[in-house]
Write a protein that holds these residues in place. Structure first.
Motif, PDB file in Angstrom:
ATOM      1  N   LEU A  93       0.831  -1.209   0.000  1.00  0.00           N
ATOM      2  CA  LEU A  93       0.000   0.000   0.000  1.00  0.00           C
ATOM      3  C   LEU A  93       0.864   1.257   0.000  1.00  0.00           C
ATOM      4  N   GLU A  94       1.988   1.206   0.692  1.00  0.00           N
ATOM      5  CA  GLU A  94       2.907   2.347   0.681  1.00  0.00           C
ATOM      6  C   GLU A  94       3.526   2.563  -0.694  1.00  0.00           C
ATOM      7  N   LYS A  95       3.668   1.488  -1.456  1.00  0.00           N
ATOM      8  CA  LYS A  95       4.256   1.590  -2.799  1.00  0.00           C
ATOM      9  C   LYS A  95       3.266   2.133  -3.824  1.00  0.00           C
ATOM     10  N   GLY A  96       2.010   2.283  -3.432  1.00  0.00           N
ATOM     11  CA  GLY A  96       1.063   2.922  -4.337  1.00  0.00           C
ATOM     12  C   GLY A  96      -0.093   2.085  -4.816  1.00  0.00           C
ATOM     13  N   ASP A 109      -5.855 -17.331   8.209  1.00  0.00           N
ATOM     14  CA  ASP A 109      -5.737 -16.351   9.301  1.00  0.00           C
ATOM     15  C   ASP A 109      -6.754 -15.229   9.110  1.00  0.00           C
ATOM     16  N   PRO A 110      -8.042 -15.546   9.255  1.00  0.00           N
ATOM     17  CA  PRO A 110      -9.076 -14.531   9.011  1.00  0.00           C
ATOM     18  C   PRO A 110      -8.957 -13.312   9.918  1.00  0.00           C
ATOM     19  N   ASP A 111      -8.359 -13.485  11.097  1.00  0.00           N
ATOM     20  CA  ASP A 111      -8.195 -12.332  11.981  1.00  0.00           C
ATOM     21  C   ASP A 111      -7.275 -11.283  11.359  1.00  0.00           C
ATOM     22  N   LEU A 112      -6.300 -11.721  10.572  1.00  0.00           N
ATOM     23  CA  LEU A 112      -5.415 -10.773   9.904  1.00  0.00           C
ATOM     24  C   LEU A 112      -6.196  -9.928   8.902  1.00  0.00           C
ATOM     25  N   VAL A 113      -7.125 -10.544   8.188  1.00  0.00           N
ATOM     26  CA  VAL A 113      -7.952  -9.804   7.235  1.00  0.00           C
ATOM     27  C   VAL A 113      -8.741  -8.722   7.963  1.00  0.00           C
ATOM     28  N   ARG A 114      -9.316  -9.081   9.092  1.00  0.00           N
ATOM     29  CA  ARG A 114     -10.100  -8.116   9.863  1.00  0.00           C
ATOM     30  C   ARG A 114      -9.217  -6.985  10.383  1.00  0.00           C
ATOM     31  N   GLU A 115      -8.037  -7.336  10.869  1.00  0.00           N
ATOM     32  CA  GLU A 115      -7.106  -6.325  11.357  1.00  0.00           C
ATOM     33  C   GLU A 115      -6.690  -5.377  10.233  1.00  0.00           C
ATOM     34  N   ALA A 116      -6.390  -5.925   9.076  1.00  0.00           N
ATOM     35  CA  ALA A 116      -5.968  -5.109   7.935  1.00  0.00           C
ATOM     36  C   ALA A 116      -7.098  -4.203   7.452  1.00  0.00           C
ATOM     37  N   ALA A 117      -8.312  -4.735   7.430  1.00  0.00           N
ATOM     38  CA  ALA A 117      -9.455  -3.936   6.986  1.00  0.00           C
ATOM     39  C   ALA A 117      -9.703  -2.757   7.920  1.00  0.00           C
ATOM     40  N   ARG A 118      -9.469  -2.972   9.222  1.00  0.00           N
ATOM     41  CA  ARG A 118      -9.610  -1.863  10.175  1.00  0.00           C
ATOM     42  C   ARG A 118      -8.493  -0.836   9.983  1.00  0.00           C
ATOM     43  N   PHE A 120      -6.682  -0.276   7.237  1.00  0.00           N
ATOM     44  CA  PHE A 120      -6.649   0.340   5.903  1.00  0.00           C
ATOM     45  C   PHE A 120      -8.046   0.287   5.284  1.00  0.00           C
ATOM     46  N   PRO A 121      -8.959   1.127   5.764  1.00  0.00           N
ATOM     47  CA  PRO A 121     -10.337   1.096   5.265  1.00  0.00           C
ATOM     48  C   PRO A 121     -10.409   1.292   3.751  1.00  0.00           C
ATOM     49  N   GLU A 156     -18.375 -10.473   6.145  1.00  0.00           N
ATOM     50  CA  GLU A 156     -19.428  -9.514   5.804  1.00  0.00           C
ATOM     51  C   GLU A 156     -19.400  -8.295   6.711  1.00  0.00           C
ATOM     52  N   ASP A 157     -18.992  -8.470   7.958  1.00  0.00           N
ATOM     53  CA  ASP A 157     -18.964  -7.343   8.887  1.00  0.00           C
ATOM     54  C   ASP A 157     -17.539  -6.857   9.162  1.00  0.00           C
ATOM     55  N   ALA A 158     -16.595  -7.255   8.303  1.00  0.00           N
ATOM     56  CA  ALA A 158     -15.186  -6.931   8.561  1.00  0.00           C
ATOM     57  C   ALA A 158     -14.752  -5.610   7.944  1.00  0.00           C
ATOM     58  N   GLY A 159     -15.573  -5.055   7.058  1.00  0.00           N
ATOM     59  CA  GLY A 159     -15.206  -3.799   6.415  1.00  0.00           C
ATOM     60  C   GLY A 159     -14.320  -3.948   5.194  1.00  0.00           C
ATOM     61  N   VAL A 160     -14.324  -5.154   4.579  1.00  0.00           N
ATOM     62  CA  VAL A 160     -13.517  -5.317   3.368  1.00  0.00           C
ATOM     63  C   VAL A 160     -14.174  -4.575   2.207  1.00  0.00           C
ATOM     64  N   ALA A 161     -13.330  -4.133   1.270  1.00  0.00           N
ATOM     65  CA  ALA A 161     -13.813  -3.298   0.173  1.00  0.00           C
ATOM     66  C   ALA A 161     -14.519  -4.099  -0.912  1.00  0.00           C
ATOM     67  N   ALA A 162     -14.119  -5.365  -1.095  1.00  0.00           N
ATOM     68  CA  ALA A 162     -14.689  -6.177  -2.169  1.00  0.00           C
ATOM     69  C   ALA A 162     -14.340  -7.636  -1.959  1.00  0.00           C
TER      70      ALA A 162
END
Length: 238
Positions: A93-96, A109-118, A120-121, A156-162
């Motif tokens: 994400l920092e690279k653009g 590791d679904p918890d990582l997905v949730r952490e990342a979604a929080r 980096f909305p 569904e409630d994790a805030g993922v973009a797509a």
């Protein structure tokens, strides 16, 4: 509905696989940045990138090719393949990159997905690749007992973009997308769903669009083969 031209990277080249098999790769361009620029010049609004080697290795492998693409384009791009920890997510994400796609790690590791979604909305997507309705991971080499809907509803409630949904059996064979399964998934979750696998004609795009529930479609081989005209497709989809 957004059309995402696909650039699949293997050994630094733009390729397309047949049903996800690395040994059945066709090279379409040995200059990924030039291919990306051609797609942008034709009017695409997004690019879909895949690090195929990375998907098997579990870490970025085609980083230099991705970086060359990002330096060349002025439209957002999403990337999947080998992104399995927070550091890699942050680095890309920092690279653009506008968005990263998490596939294998969404299962392991679904918890990582949730952490990342929080953290980096709007910049985290989940990749769901399925064969016969069952989710496959690690470059499609390993099949799980999870169904597509099982995995999708977890986020569904994790805030993922797509959610990027790929029907592996349709991928690269130019036989048309699995419209029914993709639309069923899109209706079952509140997350935007992007169709992948088999999109090979304007008719395919129209059928996906006319479901009224599919947010995007990814196409690769049809664009390289000239069976789908990107400029016309973008104009038709609006």
């Amino acid at each position: 509905m957004i059309l995402y031209p696909a650039i699949d990277l293997k050994d630094g080249q733009c390729v397309r696989l047949l049903q996800g098999e690395m040994e059945r790769a066709t090279v379409f361009n040995d200059d990924p940045a030039a291919q990306a620029r051609a797609f942008v010049d034709a009017g695409c609004r997004w690019l879909h990138l895949v690090d195929l080697n990375g998907a098997f290795a579990g870490r970025p492998v085609n980083a230099s090719a991705v970086e060359s693409i990002l330096a060349e384009i002025d439209v957002p791009a999403q990337l999947g393949g080998g992104i399995r920890d927070m550091k890699t997510i942050e680095t890309w994400l920092e690279k653009g990159l506008a968005r990263v796609i998490l596939g294998t790690v969404a299962v392991e590791d679904p918890d990582l997905v949730r952490e990342a979604a929080r953290a980096f909305p709007g910049r985290i997507a989940v990749g769901i690749d399925a064969r016969g309705g069952r989710v496959a991971t690690r470059g499609w080499a390993e099949e799980t007992h999870l169904t597509v809907s099982d995995l999708a509803t977890k986020f569904e409630d994790a805030g993922v973009a797509a959610i990027v949904y790929t029907d592996i059996e349709r991928d690269g064979v130019m036989g048309g997308p699995n419209v029914t399964a993709t639309a069923t998934l899109a209706r079952s979750v509140d997350v935007p769903v992007i169709a992948s696998g088999g999109v090979s004609s304007m008719d395919d795009l129209v059928r996906l669009r006319d479901t009224g529930v599919i947010a995007g479609a990814i196409s690769g081989r049809a664009l390289y083969d000239g069976k789908l005209n990107l400029q016309e497709a973008v104009a038709a989809l609006g």
